[in-house]
Write a protein that holds these residues in place. Structure first.
Motif, mmCIF file in Angstrom:
data_model
loop_
_atom_site.group_PDB
_atom_site.id
_atom_site.type_symbol
_atom_site.label_atom_id
_atom_site.label_comp_id
_atom_site.label_asym_id
_atom_site.label_seq_id
_atom_site.Cartn_x
_atom_site.Cartn_y
_atom_site.Cartn_z
ATOM 1 N N LYS A 169 -83.891 38.268 -25.200
ATOM 2 C CA LYS A 169 -82.660 38.777 -25.812
ATOM 3 C C LYS A 169 -81.660 39.092 -24.714
ATOM 4 O O LYS A 169 -81.965 39.803 -23.758
ATOM 5 C CB LYS A 169 -82.930 40.050 -26.631
ATOM 6 N N LEU A 170 -80.457 38.541 -24.846
ATOM 7 C CA LEU A 170 -79.357 38.861 -23.947
ATOM 8 C C LEU A 170 -78.492 39.943 -24.570
ATOM 9 O O LEU A 170 -77.957 39.766 -25.669
ATOM 10 C CB LEU A 170 -78.513 37.606 -23.686
ATOM 11 N N PHE A 171 -78.361 41.059 -23.884
ATOM 12 C CA PHE A 171 -77.453 42.126 -24.290
ATOM 13 C C PHE A 171 -76.240 42.053 -23.367
ATOM 14 O O PHE A 171 -76.212 42.674 -22.300
ATOM 15 C CB PHE A 171 -78.129 43.495 -24.186
ATOM 16 N N ASN A 172 -75.245 41.256 -23.761
ATOM 17 C CA ASN A 172 -74.044 41.193 -22.937
ATOM 18 C C ASN A 172 -73.045 42.249 -23.389
ATOM 19 O O ASN A 172 -73.181 42.845 -24.458
ATOM 20 C CB ASN A 172 -73.430 39.787 -22.943
ATOM 21 N N ALA A 173 -72.051 42.491 -22.542
ATOM 22 C CA ALA A 173 -71.108 43.603 -22.717
ATOM 23 C C ALA A 173 -71.829 44.948 -22.687
ATOM 24 O O ALA A 173 -71.373 45.928 -23.271
ATOM 25 C CB ALA A 173 -70.301 43.455 -24.004
ATOM 26 N N ASN A 201 -93.645 32.058 -20.450
ATOM 27 C CA ASN A 201 -94.829 32.696 -21.018
ATOM 28 C C ASN A 201 -94.417 33.370 -22.321
ATOM 29 O O ASN A 201 -93.687 34.367 -22.303
ATOM 30 C CB ASN A 201 -95.400 33.727 -20.048
ATOM 31 N N PRO A 202 -94.814 32.849 -23.460
ATOM 32 C CA PRO A 202 -94.344 33.377 -24.748
ATOM 33 C C PRO A 202 -94.836 34.787 -25.043
ATOM 34 O O PRO A 202 -94.319 35.434 -25.963
ATOM 35 C CB PRO A 202 -94.891 32.370 -25.768
ATOM 36 N N ASN A 203 -95.801 35.261 -24.269
ATOM 37 C CA ASN A 203 -96.342 36.604 -24.498
ATOM 38 C C ASN A 203 -95.612 37.684 -23.726
ATOM 39 O O ASN A 203 -95.947 38.862 -23.841
ATOM 40 C CB ASN A 203 -97.832 36.625 -24.118
ATOM 41 N N ILE A 204 -94.605 37.294 -22.934
ATOM 42 C CA ILE A 204 -93.829 38.255 -22.159
ATOM 43 C C ILE A 204 -92.440 38.380 -22.775
ATOM 44 O O ILE A 204 -91.735 37.395 -22.946
ATOM 45 C CB ILE A 204 -93.718 37.812 -20.691
ATOM 46 N N SER A 205 -92.060 39.596 -23.102
ATOM 47 C CA SER A 205 -90.729 39.837 -23.660
ATOM 48 C C SER A 205 -89.759 40.157 -22.535
ATOM 49 O O SER A 205 -90.064 40.929 -21.630
ATOM 50 C CB SER A 205 -90.761 40.980 -24.680
ATOM 51 N N VAL A 206 -88.576 39.546 -22.605
ATOM 52 C CA VAL A 206 -87.579 39.656 -21.545
ATOM 53 C C VAL A 206 -86.253 40.078 -22.139
ATOM 54 O O VAL A 206 -85.718 39.405 -23.033
ATOM 55 C CB VAL A 206 -87.402 38.315 -20.804
ATOM 56 N N ALA A 207 -85.722 41.192 -21.646
ATOM 57 C CA ALA A 207 -84.383 41.640 -22.032
ATOM 58 C C ALA A 207 -83.444 41.441 -20.852
ATOM 59 O O ALA A 207 -83.779 41.804 -19.719
ATOM 60 C CB ALA A 207 -84.402 43.103 -22.445
ATOM 61 N N ILE A 208 -82.286 40.856 -21.117
ATOM 62 C CA ILE A 208 -81.292 40.631 -20.068
ATOM 63 C C ILE A 208 -80.090 41.523 -20.345
ATOM 64 O O ILE A 208 -79.533 41.503 -21.446
ATOM 65 C CB ILE A 208 -80.838 39.162 -20.036
ATOM 66 N N ILE A 209 -79.708 42.314 -19.343
ATOM 67 C CA ILE A 209 -78.562 43.214 -19.467
ATOM 68 C C ILE A 209 -77.419 42.632 -18.639
ATOM 69 O O ILE A 209 -77.572 42.403 -17.432
ATOM 70 C CB ILE A 209 -78.890 44.630 -18.951
ATOM 71 N N GLU A 210 -76.276 42.409 -19.252
ATOM 72 C CA GLU A 210 -75.124 41.831 -18.559
ATOM 73 C C GLU A 210 -73.869 42.588 -18.942
ATOM 74 O O GLU A 210 -73.538 42.682 -20.135
ATOM 75 C CB GLU A 210 -74.987 40.355 -18.916
ATOM 76 N N GLN A 211 -73.160 43.132 -17.957
ATOM 77 C CA GLN A 211 -71.985 43.948 -18.256
ATOM 78 C C GLN A 211 -70.805 43.140 -18.779
ATOM 79 O O GLN A 211 -69.969 43.643 -19.505
ATOM 80 C CB GLN A 211 -71.564 44.736 -16.999
ATOM 81 N N SER A 212 -70.732 41.851 -18.433
ATOM 82 C CA SER A 212 -69.618 41.031 -18.880
ATOM 83 C C SER A 212 -69.860 40.485 -20.285
ATOM 84 O O SER A 212 -71.000 40.308 -20.712
ATOM 85 C CB SER A 212 -69.407 39.863 -17.907
ATOM 86 N N VAL A 213 -68.772 40.188 -20.975
ATOM 87 C CA VAL A 213 -68.895 39.497 -22.256
ATOM 88 C C VAL A 213 -69.457 38.099 -22.037
ATOM 89 O O VAL A 213 -70.254 37.603 -22.835
ATOM 90 C CB VAL A 213 -67.521 39.413 -22.955
ATOM 91 N N SER A 214 -69.064 37.474 -20.933
ATOM 92 C CA SER A 214 -69.502 36.099 -20.641
ATOM 93 C C SER A 214 -70.521 36.113 -19.504
ATOM 94 O O SER A 214 -70.153 36.308 -18.352
ATOM 95 C CB SER A 214 -68.302 35.234 -20.258
ATOM 96 N N PRO A 215 -71.809 35.923 -19.805
ATOM 97 C CA PRO A 215 -72.823 35.856 -18.748
ATOM 98 C C PRO A 215 -72.635 34.611 -17.892
ATOM 99 O O PRO A 215 -71.946 33.675 -18.285
ATOM 100 C CB PRO A 215 -74.135 35.794 -19.536
ATOM 101 N N GLY A 216 -73.257 34.609 -16.735
ATOM 102 C CA GLY A 216 -73.133 33.479 -15.824
ATOM 103 C C GLY A 216 -72.686 33.881 -14.441
ATOM 104 O O GLY A 216 -72.848 33.126 -13.487
ATOM 105 N N GLY A 217 -72.093 35.080 -14.313
ATOM 106 C CA GLY A 217 -71.641 35.539 -13.003
ATOM 107 C C GLY A 217 -70.674 34.558 -12.376
ATOM 108 O O GLY A 217 -69.750 34.059 -13.030
ATOM 109 N N GLY A 218 -70.902 34.246 -11.096
ATOM 110 C CA GLY A 218 -70.027 33.321 -10.383
ATOM 111 C C GLY A 218 -70.420 31.875 -10.525
ATOM 112 O O GLY A 218 -69.858 31.015 -9.838
ATOM 113 N N ALA A 219 -71.380 31.581 -11.402
ATOM 114 C CA ALA A 219 -71.904 30.220 -11.506
ATOM 115 C C ALA A 219 -71.144 29.353 -12.497
ATOM 116 O O ALA A 219 -71.592 28.244 -12.814
ATOM 117 C CB ALA A 219 -73.389 30.258 -11.889
#
Length: 359
Positions: free
Chosen positions: A189-193, A114-132
């Motif tokens: 927007k991904l905010f990693n680290a 949905n282009p009208n919804i803004s999504v921010a992703i917070i990730e503590q690691s430099v490299s997102p993806g977790g265990g995947a």
């Protein structure tokens, strides 16, 4: 693409290959050295032609390559200006997804259609993806039980299909694909680290997260006070994974401030019970905060699922539709989504049914 893959497969070994239902890369059975040598002799010329056709010269001279000049200060300003603009833009946003593992990425992917919804992703690691990035015990392949493979079809990820499950040749193929498609969207927007150190809670409702650089969060005990920053949101999706240094931090914080009673931790492994339970129990745990992925198992004491990833994808999708519902948007949870609605791409690969294995 399926036809193309078939045409490139030598006919003499096609009967020994297992094909994906979605242009999957075939995985061949054992071929003896005599057959392999025969193949090489017969196909050598064709292979050389194919290779020569596929190798195009770069659009520049590699022997005398020279970059355009730039001032070092320009590089610094470009990075700083764009990042600070993102921080200003997402200081107050629609949805914050905490944790960019497979569940968090799947949630953000579904939401951002949905282009009208803004999504921010917070990730503590430099490299997102977790265990995947890997399967179980540092092996490469990723196993996904049906019908979650429909989500892979949407992402156009190749797999080897078996009767009740599919296998992606490398888990990183899933992670890199969904990440590239997700991060290309203008409303994400991904905010990693960056770590979510705390929650914003007002009137019994979660209204955002308290953020800091991950390295600062890990060193509060070695320095004087290093105050955090904040990001407000209409909905927070917590996908922090199972217990660990940064794991299950969302629900553990809810417990410490008295908004939930306990976080019992996940039970011993049972794949059949675990995956169904994780999807079934994905929900808004307190007003304004949805839990998804392995964090669900931590709060409900359901079994751990081990190295199968379908529940992460579908739990993330379900969390996205729960967030859409909370935002008053059409969604697949309450049946308000219809073809031609504002987000026509929304697809829920697996919905709740009465045939759920007890946790």
């Amino acid at each position: 693409m399926a036809a193309m893959a078939t045409s490139l497969t030598p006919s003499h070994i096609s009967s020994n290959l297992k094909h994906s239902s979605f242009h999957g890369t075939p995985i061949s059975s054992c071929i003896n050295s005599t057959t392999r040598q025969h193949n090489n002799n017969n196909n050598n010329n064709n292979m050389n032609k194919t290779i020569s056709m596929s190798l195009n010269s770069p659009p520049y001279d590699l022997n005398s390559f020279k970059f355009k000049p730039i001032k070092e200060s320009i590089v610094s300003r470009e990075m700083t200006r764009r990042y600070m603009t993102d921080m200003i833009t997402y200081a107050d946003t629609d949805v914050i997804v905490v944790g960019a593992g497979s569940a968090g990425l799947s949630c953000a992917y579904e939401l951002s259609k949905n282009p009208n919804i803004s999504v921010a992703i917070i990730e503590q690691s430099v490299s997102p993806g977790g265990g995947a990035w890997l399967g179980g015990q540092l092996f490469s392949a990723m196993v996904v039980r049906k019908p979650a493979h429909r989500f892979l079809d949407e992402l156009e990820i190749e797999y080897d299909e078996q009767e009740d499950y599919v296998v992606i040749k490398h888990a990183a193929l899933f992670t890199s694909t969904i990440m590239s498609k997700l991060l290309a969207r203008p409303n994400v927007k991904l905010f990693n680290a960056v770590a979510a150190e705390d929650l914003i809670v007002k009137g019994g409702r979660v209204g955002g997260v308290v953020t800091n650089w991950a390295l600062v969060s890990m060193n509060h005990d070695t320095q004087s006070c290093m105050d955090p920053n904040v990001m407000e949101a209409k909905v927070v999706v917590s996908s922090c994974g199972h217990d660990g240094p940064f794991g299950a931090t969302g629900v553990k914080r809810l417990r410490s401030i008295g908004m939930i009673e306990s976080v019992p931790g996940m039970k011993a492994l049972d794949m059949n019970a675990a995956e169904d339970a994780i999807v079934k129990l994905t929900r808004e745990i307190v007003p304004g905060m949805i839990v998804t992925g392995m964090e669900v198992a931590e709060i409900d004491g359901s079994p751990r699922m081990g190295p199968t990833f379908g529940a992460m994808m579908i739990s993330g999708q379900k969390a996205a539709h729960l967030a859409l519902k909370a935002l008053g948007k059409d969604n697949a949870i309450d049946g308000t989504y219809e073809v031609g609605a504002e987000a026509p791409q929304l697809v829920l690969a697996s919905a709740e049914t009465k045939e759920i294995v007890d946790a």
